[in-house]
Design a protein around this motif. Sequence first.
Motif, PDB file in Angstrom:
ATOM      1  N   ASP A  76     -12.011  38.844  25.325  1.00 56.54           N
ATOM      2  CA  ASP A  76     -12.419  37.558  24.743  1.00 56.54           C
ATOM      3  C   ASP A  76     -12.046  37.453  23.267  1.00 56.54           C
ATOM      4  O   ASP A  76     -11.592  36.423  22.806  1.00 56.54           O
ATOM      5  N   HIS A  77     -12.288  38.538  22.529  1.00 61.22           N
ATOM      6  CA  HIS A  77     -12.161  38.465  21.063  1.00 61.22           C
ATOM      7  C   HIS A  77     -11.302  39.631  20.578  1.00 61.22           C
ATOM      8  O   HIS A  77     -11.494  40.761  21.019  1.00 61.22           O
ATOM      9  N   VAL A  78     -10.347  39.302  19.698  1.00 58.36           N
ATOM     10  CA  VAL A  78      -9.444  40.327  19.164  1.00 58.36           C
ATOM     11  C   VAL A  78      -9.612  40.401  17.649  1.00 58.36           C
ATOM     12  O   VAL A  78      -9.651  39.374  16.968  1.00 58.36           O
ATOM     13  N   ILE A  79      -9.742  41.631  17.151  1.00 58.63           N
ATOM     14  CA  ILE A  79      -9.765  41.852  15.707  1.00 58.63           C
ATOM     15  C   ILE A  79      -8.430  42.463  15.324  1.00 58.63           C
ATOM     16  O   ILE A  79      -8.067  43.534  15.820  1.00 58.63           O
ATOM     17  N   SER A  80      -7.691  41.784  14.447  1.00 58.05           N
ATOM     18  CA  SER A  80      -6.361  42.258  14.052  1.00 58.05           C
ATOM     19  C   SER A  80      -6.421  43.003  12.728  1.00 58.05           C
ATOM     20  O   SER A  80      -6.751  42.420  11.696  1.00 58.05           O
ATOM     21  N   LEU A  81      -6.084  44.277  12.791  1.00 58.02           N
ATOM     22  CA  LEU A  81      -6.037  45.097  11.571  1.00 58.02           C
ATOM     23  C   LEU A  81      -4.602  45.432  11.191  1.00 58.02           C
ATOM     24  O   LEU A  81      -4.368  46.284  10.337  1.00 58.02           O
ATOM     25  N   ILE A  82      -3.642  44.786  11.813  1.00 65.58           N
ATOM     26  CA  ILE A  82      -2.232  45.146  11.597  1.00 65.58           C
ATOM     27  C   ILE A  82      -1.642  44.368  10.432  1.00 65.58           C
ATOM     28  O   ILE A  82      -2.187  43.354  10.011  1.00 65.58           O
ATOM     29  N   PRO A  83      -0.514  44.827   9.895  1.00 67.10           N
ATOM     30  CA  PRO A  83       0.113  44.120   8.765  1.00 67.10           C
ATOM     31  C   PRO A  83       0.641  42.748   9.185  1.00 67.10           C
ATOM     32  O   PRO A  83       0.947  42.516  10.357  1.00 67.10           O
ATOM     33  N   ALA A  84       0.773  41.865   8.199  1.00 67.03           N
ATOM     34  CA  ALA A  84       1.165  40.478   8.459  1.00 67.03           C
ATOM     35  C   ALA A  84       2.520  40.391   9.175  1.00 67.03           C
ATOM     36  O   ALA A  84       2.691  39.571  10.077  1.00 67.03           O
ATOM     37  N   ARG A  85       3.474  41.256   8.800  1.00 69.18           N
ATOM     38  CA  ARG A  85       4.834  41.085   9.340  1.00 69.18           C
ATOM     39  C   ARG A  85       4.899  41.280  10.849  1.00 69.18           C
ATOM     40  O   ARG A  85       5.764  40.724  11.520  1.00 69.18           O
ATOM     41  N   ILE A  86       3.980  42.091  11.428  1.00 71.69           N
ATOM     42  CA  ILE A  86       4.025  42.275  12.883  1.00 71.69           C
ATOM     43  C   ILE A  86       2.945  41.464  13.609  1.00 71.69           C
ATOM     44  O   ILE A  86       2.787  41.556  14.823  1.00 71.69           O
ATOM     45  N   ALA A  87       2.228  40.638  12.850  1.00 73.27           N
ATOM     46  CA  ALA A  87       1.153  39.844  13.465  1.00 73.27           C
ATOM     47  C   ALA A  87       1.672  38.839  14.502  1.00 73.27           C
ATOM     48  O   ALA A  87       0.998  38.613  15.516  1.00 73.27           O
ATOM     49  N   PRO A  88       2.855  38.212  14.276  1.00 77.05           N
ATOM     50  CA  PRO A  88       3.319  37.227  15.279  1.00 77.05           C
ATOM     51  C   PRO A  88       3.429  37.820  16.689  1.00 77.05           C
ATOM     52  O   PRO A  88       3.148  37.138  17.676  1.00 77.05           O
ATOM     53  N   GLU A  89       3.777  39.068  16.749  1.00 76.39           N
ATOM     54  CA  GLU A  89       3.866  39.733  18.048  1.00 76.39           C
ATOM     55  C   GLU A  89       2.491  39.793  18.712  1.00 76.39           C
ATOM     56  O   GLU A  89       2.354  39.571  19.921  1.00 76.39           O
ATOM     57  N   LEU A  90       1.461  40.104  17.916  1.00 71.42           N
ATOM     58  CA  LEU A  90       0.094  40.151  18.451  1.00 71.42           C
ATOM     59  C   LEU A  90      -0.342  38.764  18.923  1.00 71.42           C
ATOM     60  O   LEU A  90      -1.000  38.629  19.954  1.00 71.42           O
ATOM     61  N   VAL A  91       0.066  37.739  18.172  1.00 70.50           N
ATOM     62  CA  VAL A  91      -0.265  36.368  18.574  1.00 70.50           C
ATOM     63  C   VAL A  91       0.270  36.102  19.985  1.00 70.50           C
ATOM     64  O   VAL A  91      -0.438  35.564  20.846  1.00 70.50           O
ATOM     65  N   GLU A  92       1.502  36.505  20.216  1.00 75.78           N
ATOM     66  CA  GLU A  92       2.085  36.305  21.557  1.00 75.78           C
ATOM     67  C   GLU A  92       1.289  37.055  22.618  1.00 75.78           C
ATOM     68  O   GLU A  92       1.009  36.544  23.703  1.00 75.78           O
ATOM     69  N   GLN A  93       0.907  38.291  22.288  1.00 72.33           N
ATOM     70  CA  GLN A  93       0.117  39.082  23.235  1.00 72.33           C
ATOM     71  C   GLN A  93      -1.215  38.393  23.540  1.00 72.33           C
ATOM     72  O   GLN A  93      -1.682  38.397  24.673  1.00 72.33           O
ATOM     73  N   CYS A  94      -1.832  37.828  22.511  1.00 76.79           N
ATOM     74  CA  CYS A  94      -3.127  37.149  22.695  1.00 76.79           C
ATOM     75  C   CYS A  94      -2.970  35.949  23.629  1.00 76.79           C
ATOM     76  O   CYS A  94      -3.818  35.697  24.493  1.00 76.79           O
ATOM     77  N   VAL A  95      -1.891  35.186  23.411  1.00 78.31           N
ATOM     78  CA  VAL A  95      -1.636  34.010  24.263  1.00 78.31           C
ATOM     79  C   VAL A  95      -1.476  34.463  25.710  1.00 78.31           C
ATOM     80  O   VAL A  95      -2.094  33.910  26.632  1.00 78.31           O
ATOM     81  N   GLU A  96      -0.692  35.502  25.885  1.00 79.10           N
ATOM     82  CA  GLU A  96      -0.416  36.003  27.227  1.00 79.10           C
ATOM     83  C   GLU A  96      -1.687  36.527  27.898  1.00 79.10           C
ATOM     84  O   GLU A  96      -1.936  36.298  29.077  1.00 79.10           O
ATOM     85  N   LYS A  97      -2.507  37.232  27.090  1.00 81.13           N
ATOM     86  CA  LYS A  97      -3.722  37.843  27.634  1.00 81.13           C
ATOM     87  C   LYS A  97      -4.824  36.809  27.864  1.00 81.13           C
ATOM     88  O   LYS A  97      -5.794  37.072  28.587  1.00 81.13           O
ATOM     89  N   GLY A  98      -4.697  35.643  27.248  1.00 76.41           N
ATOM     90  CA  GLY A  98      -5.719  34.604  27.420  1.00 76.41           C
ATOM     91  C   GLY A  98      -7.010  34.872  26.666  1.00 76.41           C
ATOM     92  O   GLY A  98      -8.099  34.628  27.189  1.00 76.41           O
ATOM     93  N   VAL A  99      -6.902  35.389  25.438  1.00 69.62           N
ATOM     94  CA  VAL A  99      -8.124  35.655  24.664  1.00 69.62           C
ATOM     95  C   VAL A  99      -8.705  34.320  24.173  1.00 69.62           C
ATOM     96  O   VAL A  99      -8.032  33.291  24.175  1.00 69.62           O
ATOM     97  N   ARG A 100      -9.990  34.361  23.747  1.00 71.96           N
ATOM     98  CA  ARG A 100     -10.634  33.133  23.272  1.00 71.96           C
ATOM     99  C   ARG A 100     -10.557  32.998  21.755  1.00 71.96           C
ATOM    100  O   ARG A 100     -10.472  31.900  21.217  1.00 71.96           O
ATOM    101  N   SER A 101     -10.611  34.154  21.062  1.00 73.16           N
ATOM    102  CA  SER A 101     -10.599  34.082  19.595  1.00 73.16           C
ATOM    103  C   SER A 101      -9.904  35.300  18.997  1.00 73.16           C
ATOM    104  O   SER A 101      -9.973  36.405  19.554  1.00 73.16           O
ATOM    105  N   LEU A 102      -9.227  35.059  17.865  1.00 71.12           N
ATOM    106  CA  LEU A 102      -8.485  36.119  17.176  1.00 71.12           C
ATOM    107  C   LEU A 102      -8.903  36.119  15.705  1.00 71.12           C
ATOM    108  O   LEU A 102      -8.744  35.105  15.010  1.00 71.12           O
TER     109      LEU A 102
END
Lengths: 496, 496
Positions: A76-102
Amino acid sequence: MSQAAAHPLDPIFHPRSVAIVGVPSGGGSMASGFLSSLMEQRFHEVRPLYPVNPKIDEVAGLRCYPNLQAIPGPVDHVISLIPARIAPELVEQCVEKGVRSLHFFTAGLAETGDAELVALERRMIERLRGAGIRAIGPNCMGLYVPVSRLAFMNGFPSEPGNVFLISQSGANAGDVIGGLSRRGVRFSKAVSFGNGADLKAWELFDYAAQDPDTEIVTAYLEGIQEGRRLFEAIGRCARAKPTVILKGGLTDAGARAARSHTGSLAGSLAVFEAMCHQTGAIRAETMDDLHDLVVAVGTRARTIRGRGVVLVGGGGGVAVLSADALAAAGMEVPPMPESTKARLREFIPIAGTSVNNPIDTNAGTPELMERTLRIVAEAAPVDVVFTNPMFGRFGPPGGQDPRARDEIPAEQAERRAVEAARRSAELLAGLQEGTAKPFIALMRSERGSGGEAVEVFQQEAYARGVAAFSTIHRAARAMGLVLRWRARREGLPPVV
Amino acid sequence: MSQAAAHPLDPIFHPRSVAIVGVPSGGGSMASGFLSSLMEQRFHEVRPLYPVNPKIDEVAGLRCYPNLQAIPGPVDHVISLIPARIAPELVEQCVEKGVRSLHFFTAGLAETGDAELVALERRMIERLRGAGIRAIGPNCMGLYVPVSRLAFMNGFPSEPGNVFLISQSGANAGDVIGGLSRRGVRFSKAVSFGNGADLKAWELFDYAAQDPDTEIVTAYLEGIQEGRRLFEAIGRCARAKPTVILKGGLTDAGARAARSHTGSLAGSLAVFEAMCHQTGAIRAETMDDLHDLVVAVGTRARTIRGRGVVLVGGGGGVAVLSADALAAAGMEVPPMPESTKARLREFIPIAGTSVNNPIDTNAGTPELMERTLRIVAEAAPVDVVFTNPMFGRFGPPGGQDPRARDEIPAEQAERRAVEAARRSAELLAGLQEGTAKPFIALMRSERGSGGEAVEVFQQEAYARGVAAFSTIHRAARAMGLVLRWRARREGLPPVV
């Protein structure tokens, strides 16, 4: 938790599972605090908690996953501790996984002022919005929700309370939660929302206004985003619940710092003051104000009817400075009526005392102190009673004497002080109840002992509706602000 | 101790023997604190200490005498703990015994306003004066003179220092000595003089001005007695030494309290302000001001040349509020020159930091922090450096992590913090020395941990000439007051 018609933000505060992406392999960094805080609240004992880091298999006894997709259940909820430059990749993963909040703890985006990083942040938020995912931050600490066992720093209370905190700064949120917890306040929810790229202050005020678990709202803001909506949401909130707002960046130097911090355009003092005035919110001018006002509106202090203070206790010189401080804060220190003085003189000797206000009784026993407090509270010109809870005096005889103290083992002395603190809080609460006038406890803890007894007193006092403040200056200021706010909000003529 | 031409008050501060008349048989009262304080300072190990009480033979291991006359040797100084009505008898005994000074803890005299008691006080003082005996009080705590092992409360430091305290209130004297001691300040002498029936403030200023052991003078006054002489003595004092004065009773409510307390006629704010202005004394408006100003003038903070503050450390939101607080206190937070920012960006990453002022480095090591502090101190617009000594960060890696902390035994963690505090004080003192700009340490101790490390830091920092303040508000206010005082005193154009 879910209501018949739940607010759209409600799911954010009640995630059924949490993933921490980029969790460090060991301690020693701010990022590692997120996992330890959730585990301290024992989130993992009731809901799935998924650390994510491709370089490790396990952390703090929990299985670690290489990425979101490798997690077996829903997230449901993702906490991102990664650097900004690789964050877009996590965004894609979140969309794919169907999370509710990031939640982006991730910083180094729009707040840097760098055009490329501003654009990067915007692209990510647009992608998330398109997928119906709410984003918190970037550049923030995220969520503290005791009922859901969410926390972003260690040491936050696990019991829920009735205060909703909205903070654009994580450090300031920590200061509010830590400081007010020690004074007995508990929180329904707190959100550190940083840059506010998606989730903004107005939505949080909107949520707090209708949240049945919230009775008091407080906020630290830097920027004014979507001003009209913010104005309306604060209005809804402040009409329904006491709403205390501190705005940073109201000076040129502060505004520059706010731009560096959360990329905020701070706006003018005049605009912010008008907003508080028109909505019925209480403006805190400093962080101390914010703390003190939350305590004030969370206790009977909120019901104060006028400026007349009677001050009981403290040596002569302290009484002189206290009277000066009260007068300087716009409060009054009315002389006691002759009938009150006569009642006090029945048991207060003349040498080294004063029965005129401030009252200095030199009273040695809790019984005499209680009698004094009751008599002065009943005096007509008194609207509020200020007093020092003297843990020593409320203890057994000899508690004040340094030599006697030396003879008691430290642990036993501490236990006695704690017990005396508890009794003192009960006494003041009983008097407050019986006299229908608010009692204010002055801790003077700034320079003093402090310790467990002070904390116990503050917890017990707050729980019983008695406000405690560290100094008379702060107490007097808070009472003056409450009087002005109430007069404005209730349409009464201005009192101060 | 005695000088070639000793000041007439000098003997009062150096009694060769002390008698405490009316010493209680047990602990548990304020009066019993006098004996225990003298014994804590080990006065009785170097000089004769005579308890006097006809009802007991011994107290705290010391022989007790029935009256002054029964004491075999000479008595220089007498502390009277007896009630006012029997005090005249003690006065006669003192005259007969040939004592040099008599301190009346005894209250219930002129300060009651009762005509008979006013007259009684006057008669006793006249009798003493006629016999060449100086009286301190009535209604006061008397003397704290570390070199002579005199003290009136327990817990006062036994080491002497360079601050002379003049206080009309005993409780406020205790507050000043206790509070400033914790911040590293030490005292040459302190006098709580109460009603000032004989020994008055002006004589104490006169003494302090010439006292070779005194470099800083501070006072809490309620009344203005013998105004012309007081004005002249403060002038002598303030020309020679930084002189910080707090006046109680400047509001109507405070003035009424002062009349009850020490029978003082308080006088107006305008008169007192003019007196400070014309004499070059620094006016403290609150007790916090008094504490902070003594720390400021006792350290390099006193040498501040202008309003430009650089603030290093603290999270983003804290930096915003700090910048606001500095601006509100009349200080400036100048942006850093491009060259300074470039030097900082060589080692400070962009994400979650600011190099513009306030500086937020997220610096993890003492080395990076030192480098940052040195670079910003060298920037032209900077007159003073404000920073938070981060004991955790100066400790070993992992010091910030709550889990790591849990794994270290509490005692070991405390020891590390104390060691880090010591190193931090050394670091700031070294930078202050090297850059020739004052460094100010912000403790934020009000709401936080506190504990031994904070105290060690403050002691070590003060000893090395680095001022520490509890909050940025207080630091900024103190620096502003020092700048204004210096500008006035040195005839420079006003800075703030």
